[in-house]
Design an enzyme around this catalytic site. Structure first.
Site, mmCIF file in Angstrom:
data_model
loop_
_atom_site.group_PDB
_atom_site.id
_atom_site.type_symbol
_atom_site.label_atom_id
_atom_site.label_comp_id
_atom_site.label_asym_id
_atom_site.label_seq_id
_atom_site.Cartn_x
_atom_site.Cartn_y
_atom_site.Cartn_z
ATOM 1 N N LYS A 112 0.840 -1.192 0.000
ATOM 2 C CA LYS A 112 0.000 0.000 0.000
ATOM 3 C C LYS A 112 0.878 1.246 0.000
ATOM 4 C CE LYS A 112 -4.216 -1.732 0.287
ATOM 5 N NZ LYS A 112 -5.311 -1.413 -0.648
ATOM 6 N N ASP A 142 -0.257 -0.344 -4.543
ATOM 7 C CA ASP A 142 -1.670 0.035 -4.627
ATOM 8 C C ASP A 142 -1.842 1.422 -4.019
ATOM 9 O OD1 ASP A 142 -4.411 0.242 -4.664
ATOM 10 O OD2 ASP A 142 -4.773 -1.383 -3.244
ATOM 11 N N GLU A 188 -1.540 -0.507 -8.930
ATOM 12 C CA GLU A 188 -2.990 -0.680 -8.858
ATOM 13 C C GLU A 188 -3.677 0.655 -8.568
ATOM 14 O OE1 GLU A 188 -6.115 -3.017 -5.908
ATOM 15 O OE2 GLU A 188 -4.161 -3.920 -6.339
ATOM 16 N N ASP A 216 -8.845 -1.125 -10.270
ATOM 17 C CA ASP A 216 -9.589 -1.792 -9.206
ATOM 18 C C ASP A 216 -10.931 -1.082 -9.025
ATOM 19 O OD1 ASP A 216 -10.619 -2.981 -6.946
ATOM 20 O OD2 ASP A 216 -9.051 -2.334 -5.593
ATOM 21 N N LYS A 240 -12.956 -8.233 -7.350
ATOM 22 C CA LYS A 240 -13.371 -8.796 -6.074
ATOM 23 C C LYS A 240 -14.758 -9.404 -6.234
ATOM 24 C CE LYS A 240 -10.719 -5.579 -3.146
ATOM 25 N NZ LYS A 240 -10.023 -4.826 -4.188
#
Length: 363
Positions: A112, A142, A188, A216, A240
């Protein structure tokens, strides 16, 4: 036309709900306790865990996913286990090694970055700590849409070079970083909008930065999940199960996207993660698959290793856990004692039941 299996009524659905609160090891998404509603159906268990800030329309797709798993079960699997990436939150570099210990055998790490209140130097230090603790790992970052195009173009170049500089195959003092060595696998959701992602991809290509852009939020929170790829805004997709409405819907979206997909989780319990594993297990492989079964690593490492963030889950630690960087494919059944011990208070249970009523009315 055959109807899709589901509960006989809203009362039938609510009678099957168990609301649990899972304590977390580290703060993630600003929370230290994760509440989810687990649903026991005739074909297995489903999880409804849309985050509290989500409106009913968005949360309803999460409920649809839970109902699919509980009443239909998983789609047919092509593999018996799926590869998983380690996930490192936006922690200080000194905490990275300890977090990676919770992901045994994982050779891909998602880091992250772009956390509010932090700087790019913090992200670089975190990435460097990952490669110091796990040399040779593939690294993804991300940003959750936090950067502008200019910020992203600069940050991706810097982070890509940080990964190349940490390449374990290079001996110290052997000259400048090679632009041909392994860099970031992908970044991401570096920017928030489809237009920004499209502009960034063109900017990176013009600058000679060979890092894939993965979408995403531009897929899972979009009315048209295919738009970002059609617009040229993504080389890859992160998908997801719950936000897309279930594993079968995920597989349909993945087929329509036509780019490599990473199946990820949304800070789910073992029940929710198992739905992601089921979807990843059903993805076609990168090569032709004999007897309809693919090699385990014929898909990108999935982002389904979030169970390590919980102090306790609804299954015993050894019942559904990483082995050699992989999660097994198969049903997950919560233990009664853990459902009772982790049960949320009456007020929180009522809150979730009311939410399920509202979302079910939209299905």
């Amino acid at each position: 036309m055959t109807s899709v299996p589901g509960p006989e009524s809203i009362d039938d659905l609510l009678d099957r709900v168990h609301v649990v609160a899972l304590p977390m090891r580290v703060r993630f998404r600003g929370i230290t306790e994760r509440e989810v509603a687990l649903i026991e159906g005739p074909s297995g268990w489903g999880e409804f865990g849309a985050f509290p800030e989500y409106g009913n329309d968005e949360a309803a797709t999460w409920l649809a996913s839970a109902i699919e798993m509980a009443w239909q079960g998983p789609p047919p699997a092509r593999r018996s286990r799926v590869p998983v990436n380690a996930t490192v939150p936006a922690v200080a570099a000194g905490e990275v090694a300890g977090i990676l210990e919770r992901f045994p055998g994982c050779t891909t790490v998602k880091v992250k970055v772009a956390e509010s209140g932090q700087q790019l130097v913090d992200d670089v230090a975190r990435v460097a700590a990952v490669l110091q603790a796990r040399p040779g790992a593939r690294v993804r970052v991300d940003a959750n849409g936090a950067w502008s195009v200019d910020e992203a173009a600069h940050a991706v170049r810097v982070l890509d070079q940080a990964v190349r500089a940490a390449d374990a195959s290079r001996s110290p003092g052997t000259g400048p970083v090679s632009l041909d060595g392994p860099g970031l696998e992908y970044v991401e959701q570096p920017c928030a909008t489809v237009e920004e992602l499209t502009e960034l991809r063109a900017r990176l290509a013009g600058d000679g930065v060979r890092v894939d852009v993965a979408a995403d939020e531009s897929i899972r929170r979009a009315e048209d999940p295919l738009r970002v790829v059609r617009a040229g805004g993504a080389d890859r997709a992160v998908v997801k199960v719950a936000p897309l409405g279930g594993p079968r819907r995920l597989l349909a979206v993945a087929a329509g996207l036509g780019v490599p997909v990473t199946v990820s989780s949304a800070l789910d319990s073992a029940v929710g993660v198992s739905a992601g594993v089921a979807a990843a297990a059903a993805l076609p492989g990168g090569r032709a698959c004999g007897d309809n079964h693919c090699d385990d690593d014929e898909i990108p490492a999935s982002g389904l290793g979030t169970g390590g963030f919980f102090v306790e889950d609804v299954v015993e630690p050894g019942a559904f856990t990483l082995v050699d960087g992989h999660l097994p494919v198969g049903p997950v059944v919560p233990e009664e004692a853990r459902l009772e011990g982790l049960r949320a208070g009456p007020d929180r249970r009522d809150w979730w039941l009311d939410r399920i009523r509202r979302c079910h009315a939209l299905l």
